[in-house]
Design a protein around this motif. Sequence first.
Motif, short mmCIF file in Angstrom:
data_model
loop_
_atom_site.label_atom_id
_atom_site.label_comp_id
_atom_site.label_asym_id
_atom_site.label_seq_id
_atom_site.Cartn_x
_atom_site.Cartn_y
_atom_site.Cartn_z
N ASP A 131 0.87 -1.16 0.00
CA ASP A 131 -0.12 0.12 0.06
C ASP A 131 0.74 1.22 0.14
N LEU A 132 1.04 2.06 -1.21
CA LEU A 132 1.89 3.16 -1.32
C LEU A 132 1.38 4.20 -0.08
N THR A 133 0.27 4.36 -0.04
CA THR A 133 0.03 5.45 0.85
C THR A 133 0.40 5.23 2.39
N SER A 134 0.16 4.07 2.69
CA SER A 134 0.67 3.78 4.04
C SER A 134 2.12 3.74 4.12
N ALA A 135 2.93 3.45 2.96
CA ALA A 135 4.40 3.59 2.91
C ALA A 135 4.78 4.92 2.95
N LEU A 136 4.16 5.90 2.51
CA LEU A 136 4.23 7.28 2.50
C LEU A 136 4.40 8.00 3.88
N VAL A 137 3.09 7.53 4.65
CA VAL A 137 3.15 7.89 5.94
C VAL A 137 4.23 7.51 6.75
N VAL A 138 4.70 6.24 6.59
CA VAL A 138 5.69 5.61 7.46
C VAL A 138 6.97 6.29 7.16
N ALA A 139 7.19 6.55 5.98
CA ALA A 139 8.40 7.24 5.26
C ALA A 139 8.85 8.62 6.03
N LEU A 226 1.88 7.87 17.90
CA LEU A 226 1.05 8.52 17.12
C LEU A 226 1.42 8.22 15.60
N SER A 227 2.51 7.79 15.22
CA SER A 227 2.86 7.62 13.89
C SER A 227 2.22 6.15 13.30
N VAL A 228 1.94 5.23 14.17
CA VAL A 228 1.46 4.12 13.87
C VAL A 228 -0.20 4.38 13.78
N ALA A 229 -0.68 5.17 14.65
CA ALA A 229 -2.16 5.82 14.68
C ALA A 229 -2.18 6.40 13.45
N LEU A 230 -1.37 7.07 12.86
CA LEU A 230 -1.57 7.71 11.44
C LEU A 230 -1.75 6.89 10.26
N VAL A 231 -1.23 5.76 10.35
CA VAL A 231 -1.50 4.78 9.57
C VAL A 231 -2.45 3.48 10.03
N HIS A 247 -6.86 -9.14 4.15
CA HIS A 247 -5.55 -9.58 4.23
C HIS A 247 -4.50 -8.30 4.08
N THR A 248 -4.50 -7.45 3.25
CA THR A 248 -3.85 -6.38 3.07
C THR A 248 -3.77 -5.26 4.15
N ALA A 249 -5.08 -5.14 4.76
CA ALA A 249 -5.18 -4.25 5.98
C ALA A 249 -4.40 -4.75 7.10
N VAL A 250 -4.60 -6.08 7.38
CA VAL A 250 -4.15 -6.98 8.56
C VAL A 250 -2.50 -6.57 8.44
N LEU A 251 -1.84 -7.02 7.05
CA LEU A 251 -0.56 -7.14 6.99
C LEU A 251 0.10 -5.88 7.43
N ILE A 252 -0.68 -4.57 6.77
CA ILE A 252 -0.13 -3.29 7.14
C ILE A 252 -0.21 -2.98 8.65
N LEU A 253 -1.20 -3.41 9.34
CA LEU A 253 -1.24 -3.18 10.75
C LEU A 253 -0.20 -4.07 11.61
N VAL A 254 0.36 -5.18 10.92
CA VAL A 254 1.00 -5.79 11.68
C VAL A 254 2.54 -5.31 11.46
N LEU A 255 2.82 -4.98 10.19
CA LEU A 255 4.03 -4.59 9.82
C LEU A 255 4.48 -3.04 10.23
N THR A 256 3.50 -2.22 10.32
CA THR A 256 3.81 -0.85 10.72
C THR A 256 4.79 -0.65 12.03
N PRO A 257 4.03 -1.18 13.15
CA PRO A 257 4.74 -1.12 14.56
C PRO A 257 6.18 -1.74 14.33
N GLU A 258 6.18 -2.71 13.49
CA GLU A 258 7.70 -3.51 13.33
C GLU A 258 8.66 -2.49 12.60
#
Length: 499
Positions: A131-139, A226-231, A247-258
């Motif tokens: 998900d490019l949007t989530s990746a940009l927020v994390v970046a 706060l950063s995890v919440a923004l995603v 599946h994509t949403a759960v994967l994003i929620l699992v990967l972002t805190p990591e």
Amino acid sequence: MRTLPGGRGYLAVLGAFGAATAVAVLVQAELLASFLVEPTVSAAVVAGLAIAARAGIGWAREVVAARTAARVTHSLRTRVLDGVPGDAGSTVTLLTRGLDALRPYLTGYLPAVAVAAVVPLAVLVRLAFVDLTSALVVALTLPLVPVFAALVGRHTAARTQWAALARLGGHFLDVLRGLPTLRLFQRVRAQSETVRAMARAHTDLTMRTLRVAFLSALVLELVATLSVALVAVPVGLRLLSGGVAAHTAVLILVLTPEAYLPLRAAGARFHASTDGLAALNAALAVPRPPTRGTARPPDPRVADIAFEGVTVSYPDRGAVLRSVDLRIEPGERIAVAGPSGAGKSTLLAVLLGLVTPSAGRVAVGGVDLRELDPAAWRAHLAWVPQRPWLFAGSVRANVALGGPDVDTALAAADLAGLDGPVGELSTGQAQRVALARALARPAGLVLLDEPTAHLDGTGERVLLTAWRALDQTSLVVAHRPVFLREASRVLIVRDGVVV
């Protein structure tokens, strides 16, 4: 780390563990997402195996880090002990509390930094494909964690407790050494207040450092949360509206805190490593001793010893020995006399190899003493210092440290039948035990520094008889006329000059 034994290899191993952890994180996230979306027994088993594999990687990293820390601290302690001695209090503090504080840096901070250098980047790349949007927020939010960590690090760089602890240890040791003088001049209370004030200063500095550490941990946790919440919030809303697959949403929620977890761990471990880094710099700054010789020494029973223009100078005292020219023939029995502080003990210290001449050289059988292996040379020597050290145990055990000829040595020192604990001996008896230990040693050169200082008349006669029986080369620092008469030669030392 490049200057430490195995430092480069350790950094390479940490990099490999970081890469393995990144792979384990990605695989674990994929399997957990699959299990949470479609829970089956096989998916649960596979996900459990992935979690176990990640835990195994962490365990192996900790084992390697602990072994490396033990090896590095042992090497640094050896380096400090072998180096040129400095302030005794700071050196003792460095060898104990200082280098012990290096372990959190080696076992905690460096492994956390290695993981933080790989895992966030791997997670960010995987999110970009998901998900490019989530990746940009994390970046955009990910750099906030190291930025805040760097700001806090700059604030705490000047708050290391190591310098204060080293000052406190050095001053306390000086006070203990000078306690008799302080009691004589009734200055004990004043020094007690000084030590108490330094201890309070160290306590205040420790509390300030802990306060900053706790506040910085709070800031890092808040930024990461706060950063995890923004995603997480936009992904949840998109999931409800059907804009993203489960599946994509759960994967994003699992990967972002990591992505934030390794940076938070590195920031939290930073404060525990600052004292260790300060101690590491202090250990590496200890001057290395001069290169030791490796030549096999001649036997002083048959080799002559020559002082050739030997001068010994100390920074705080100037020249202690001045251009000493002296030749000692095998088998000579030499008495060294002179006023206190004239340089007699320094003369013996040069022969022992404990003091290196500032100018000139000492030749043993024509070979410079500095070219000889120190341990092999001292194996030919027997030495009784002014204040001999006796180890806990029996008289026989102490004499046995000198060599195998225990019974003969005890008889020569008139200690036959005396085999009790050394703690029950008088000062004169302890001096005779040290003499027996030297006589038991198969030495070619015997050095006795003021051996009669604590002896009564009986002990003096015992020593004189033992000295007469020696067939080795011997030097005795003594003032008693009877020893001067029995010597084959008498050397007088005045103001560093031997005549």
